[in-house]
Each structure stands twice: as C-alpha cells, then as structure tokens.
Design an enzyme around this catalytic site. Structure first.
Site, mmCIF file in Angstrom:
data_model
loop_
_atom_site.group_PDB
_atom_site.id
_atom_site.type_symbol
_atom_site.label_atom_id
_atom_site.label_comp_id
_atom_site.label_asym_id
_atom_site.label_seq_id
_atom_site.Cartn_x
_atom_site.Cartn_y
_atom_site.Cartn_z
ATOM 1 N N ASP A 10 3.078 41.644 55.825
ATOM 2 C CA ASP A 10 4.388 42.244 56.114
ATOM 3 C C ASP A 10 4.221 43.237 57.267
ATOM 4 O O ASP A 10 3.390 44.145 57.200
ATOM 5 C CB ASP A 10 4.898 42.953 54.853
ATOM 6 C CG ASP A 10 6.340 43.394 54.985
ATOM 7 O OD1 ASP A 10 7.153 43.052 54.114
ATOM 8 O OD2 ASP A 10 6.670 44.105 55.967
ATOM 9 N N ASP A 104 9.611 39.083 59.206
ATOM 10 C CA ASP A 104 8.339 39.837 59.345
ATOM 11 C C ASP A 104 7.401 39.681 58.155
ATOM 12 O O ASP A 104 6.495 40.485 57.978
ATOM 13 C CB ASP A 104 8.637 41.319 59.597
ATOM 14 C CG ASP A 104 8.847 42.124 58.328
ATOM 15 O OD1 ASP A 104 9.412 41.573 57.362
ATOM 16 O OD2 ASP A 104 8.426 43.286 58.299
ATOM 17 N N GLU A 105 7.618 38.638 57.356
ATOM 18 C CA GLU A 105 6.902 38.569 56.084
ATOM 19 C C GLU A 105 6.538 37.124 55.751
ATOM 20 O O GLU A 105 7.347 36.221 55.951
ATOM 21 C CB GLU A 105 7.865 39.122 55.026
ATOM 22 C CG GLU A 105 7.323 39.227 53.660
ATOM 23 C CD GLU A 105 8.419 39.575 52.650
ATOM 24 O OE1 GLU A 105 9.534 40.012 53.042
ATOM 25 O OE2 GLU A 105 8.151 39.379 51.462
HETATM 26 P P1 TTP Z 1 11.040 45.202 55.875
HETATM 27 O O1 TTP Z 1 9.695 44.523 55.954
HETATM 28 O O2 TTP Z 1 11.655 45.389 54.538
HETATM 29 O O3 TTP Z 1 10.922 46.666 56.513
HETATM 30 P P2 TTP Z 1 10.114 47.157 57.780
HETATM 31 O O4 TTP Z 1 9.223 46.096 58.330
HETATM 32 O O5 TTP Z 1 11.070 47.746 58.752
HETATM 33 O O6 TTP Z 1 9.249 48.340 57.193
HETATM 34 P P3 TTP Z 1 7.977 48.269 56.227
HETATM 35 O O7 TTP Z 1 6.864 48.909 57.000
HETATM 36 O O8 TTP Z 1 8.357 49.042 55.020
HETATM 37 O O9 TTP Z 1 7.719 46.820 55.932
HETATM 38 O O10 TTP Z 1 12.076 44.429 56.770
HETATM 39 C C1 TTP Z 1 11.722 43.809 57.988
HETATM 40 C C2 TTP Z 1 12.835 43.963 59.007
HETATM 41 O O11 TTP Z 1 14.032 43.391 58.489
HETATM 42 C C3 TTP Z 1 13.156 45.403 59.327
HETATM 43 O O12 TTP Z 1 12.341 45.935 60.383
HETATM 44 C C4 TTP Z 1 14.606 45.339 59.679
HETATM 45 C C5 TTP Z 1 15.157 44.167 58.892
HETATM 46 N N1 TTP Z 1 15.922 44.654 57.726
HETATM 47 C C6 TTP Z 1 17.312 44.727 57.823
HETATM 48 O O13 TTP Z 1 17.892 44.367 58.833
HETATM 49 N N2 TTP Z 1 18.016 45.221 56.739
HETATM 50 C C7 TTP Z 1 17.399 45.641 55.577
HETATM 51 O O14 TTP Z 1 18.073 46.106 54.646
HETATM 52 C C8 TTP Z 1 15.972 45.551 55.501
HETATM 53 C C9 TTP Z 1 15.250 45.994 54.247
HETATM 54 C C10 TTP Z 1 15.288 45.057 56.591
HETATM 55 MG MG MG Z 2 8.017 44.951 57.096
#
Ligand code: TTP
Ligand code: MG
Length: 349
Positions: A10, A104-105
């Site tokens: 992730d 991103d996952e």
């Molecule tokens: P995430 O992997 O949940 O968050 P992140 O990568 O920003 O942070 P982390 O380090 O905690 O993993 O989500 C990936 C991307 O998806 C995030 O950068 C933006 C988008 N996203 C949204 O648009 N709306 C949301 O509610 C979430 C949770 C994520």
């Molecule tokens: Mg993330």
C-alpha cells in the site's frame, strides 16, 4: 510452519506523495489533496497534515479549520493512474499472481517464489523508489487479512511480517473496526453491546456473529482467529493498458497514425508478455486548445495482435473528423482478459 505466502502493498499517502514528488517545494509542509469547491472532500493528506487531524473523506472546509497553513491541491487523477501503472508494472515483474485492490494497493501471492519474502519486499521498495520516487508499506503473512494488517502496522515506509505465534499479541488488543468486514456501522453496533476489541469479539459464538452480520459474521469469526482462505484473485487484473504522447501541435494525420502504430506495438508486446487479450480500443486526442476527446470501439473478438489493434485505432481516428491541430494522441486497450482465465472458464463449461 505456515508459509508466508501473501504480500500486501500500500503506497504511503499516495496522492499527496505524488504531488510532493512532482513539486519538491511541497516537501516538509502539510499537503492536502481535495476538491477546491465549497463541498470539496479531502482525498488524502500527507503525514505532516495528519498531525493536525486532517484525514481522507473529511470536508475540505473542516481541514482548513484544523490546518489553515496547509497547502491545498486539486486531485490530478490521470497522473495518479499513470504512477499507479508504473508501480503495478514493477509488481508484475515479480509475479503475475496479483490482485490490484485500488489505485495504490495490491495483494501478491509469493508462495511460488524461491526467495526470502523480506528480500522480495526490499526489491519492490527499491524499484518503486527508484522509478517513481515514492515509498510504500509492505505486509507479509500467510493470509490476506493478516498481510493487510501487517502493511498498515508501521506506515509510512513500513515493513512487517506477521507469523502465527504473533497472533495473540497482535490481534487481541486491536479495536473491532480493524477487522476487514467490520465497517463503522458494525463497529458502533458492537461497541453498543460492550465489544470493543478483538479479544472481546473472540468471546462471541459463530452463531451469534452470523445472526448479527449474516455471512460476513462467519468470515469475521474465522478471521479474528487468524483463518482466512481467500485466494489472490487474478481475475481482477489490470483494467487497461495504454500509451500516450504529447508533441508540438500539428495537423498531420500521418504523424498521429505513426504514434498509434508505435503504441499498438507497445500494447501488443505488453499484452503478450502478460498473457492478456483485450476487446475495447480507445483513441484519445487533445487539441491545441487542450480540448480532450475519446472514441472507443469494442470488437467482436479478443485480441493482442498489433496490426489488428492499429487498424481499429486508425479507423477510430479517421471517424473522429479532426478539424483542429492536435498536441496529444493516446491509445488504450481495455476490457482485458487473461488467457489463463479463458482456458479455465472453458473447462468449467
Ligand atoms: P489509502 O491507501 O487509503 O491512503 P493513502 O495512500 O493516502 O495513505 P496511507 O499512507 O494511509 O496508505 O488511499 C489511497 C489513495 O486513494 C489516497 O491517496 C487518495 C485516495 N482516497 C480517496 O480518494 N478517498 C478516500 O476516502 C480514501 C481513503 C482514499
Ligand atoms: Mg495508501
């Protein structure tokens, strides 16, 4: 001992990290990516901004109250998708057994790779930082639930292995909402009957959980005991493969066609390498006034043959009746399917 067969990756603060990478002046400041309108929502915030209590899904106006000196940026989805593709390409160099969950996952099944899982993780982290300048967190365990829990364990730039003997220490104190399948509403319901942690949840019988949550209740019962038999599902493979290029504005259709030919070759090579075929061909153009247009066609057969992809793309371009000069053309193949899968479903029939 259980095989450490599943890896979950992730990206860290993904959209915000891409913005920092593209504009290093942002580094060290709180960065919030979200809609600029009055009703805008925060998509994500970097870790500096999170210190002020800003998080995903929060209205931007509340974020501004919490973090008035933050830098607020509108999302650039196309850019994030492009970086996402680069990351997925790195993963596909490791294995083809990948399930991409979001931009991103992803989960990787690493059971067949003869290498220490920690070394695989280090290779991925190294390649991602080298090719994209970004960091990610990696979790390794023997099932999906625990691998995802592990990748979240010491974000950002985390790396965590969860083995079976760690389960009591790791799982029991966690709040119920950290169990995949328990959302905010279900967590509230459990809290109302005095169930706050996984340790509390362990005291509930399978039947009780099924009464409360249906089929998910059954999954929750096993998950919190470290049992999760979900496979890495490769049928949710990447949805499209494509290329595009920007150039000095021109009206010469032969130039556009030569780009399309080049892209068709690239796409075909990649599809063959990955064992994929596709059915939908999309041509994209951007004219000198930055007006973007796309035109798609779904053909009757799956293909990965360059000539066939190019012939359809060239027809689409002709049908677009372009009247202005262009500064970009792109070609994408979507509606993809894996050749392995085709064979499987054939046998199922
Ligand atoms: P995430 O992997 O949940 O968050 P992140 O990568 O920003 O942070 P982390 O380090 O905690 O993993 O989500 C990936 C991307 O998806 C995030 O950068 C933006 C988008 N996203 C949204 O648009 N709306 C949301 O509610 C979430 C949770 C994520
Ligand atoms: Mg993330």
């Amino acid at each position: 001992m259980d095989r450490l067969s599943i890896m979950h990756i992730d990206m860290d603060a993904f959209y915000a990290s891409v913005e920092e990478r593209d504009n290093p002046k942002l580094i060290g400041h709180p960065v919030i990516v979200g809609g600029k309108s009055r009703h805008g929502i925060v998509t994500t915030a970097n870790y500096e901004a999170r210190k002020f209590g800003v998080h995903s899904a929060m209205p931007v106006y509340i974020a501004r109250e919490k973090c008035p000196h933050g830098i607020y940026i509108s999302p650039r989805m196309e850019r994030y998708r492009e970086v996402s593709r680069q990351i997925m390409d790195i993963l596909y160099d490791i294995t083809d057994i990948i399930e991409q969950i979001s931009v991103d996952e992803a989960y990787l099944d690493i059971s067949h790779i003869e290498m220490n899982p920690l070394d695989i993780a280090k290779i991925i982290k190294g390649q991602v930082i080298r090719k994209t300048g970004l960091t990610l967190s990696v979790g390794i365990s023997y099932n999906k639930f625990l691998a995802k829990l592990a990748s979240d364990w010491n974000k950002p730039n985390g790396l965590k292995v969860i083995t079976r003997d760690m389960i009591p220490d790791i799982l029991l104190p966690l709040p119920v909402k950290s169990v995949y399948g328990i959302g905010k509403k279900s967590a509230d319901k459990l809290n109302n009957i005095g169930i706050f942690t996984i340790e509390d949840l362990m005291r509930l019988s399978e039947d009780f959980l099924i009464d409360m949550f249906g089929k998910t209740g059954n999954e929750i019962y096993y998950r919190i005991r470290g049992i999760d038999n979900r496979k890495v599902d490769t049928s949710r493979q990447r949805k499209s493969i494509g290329s595009e290029s920007t150039f000095d504005a021109t009206g010469d259709i032969e130039v556009f066609k030569s780009y399309l030919k080049e892209f068709a070759n690239e796409i075909s090579n990649e599809m063959i390498k990955k064992g994929l075929q596709g059915k939908t061909i999309t041509v994209k153009t951007k004219d000198e006034n930055f007006i973007q247009r796309t035109k798609s066609k779904t053909i009757s057969n799956y293909t990965n043959i360059a000539e066939e992809i190019y012939a359809n793309a060239a027809t689409l371009l002709d049908e677009m009746d372009l009247e202005t000069r262009l500064r970009l053309v792109g070609l994408t193949m979507s509606n993809l399917m894996s050749l392995d899968l085709e064979q499987l479903s054939f046998f199922d029939d």
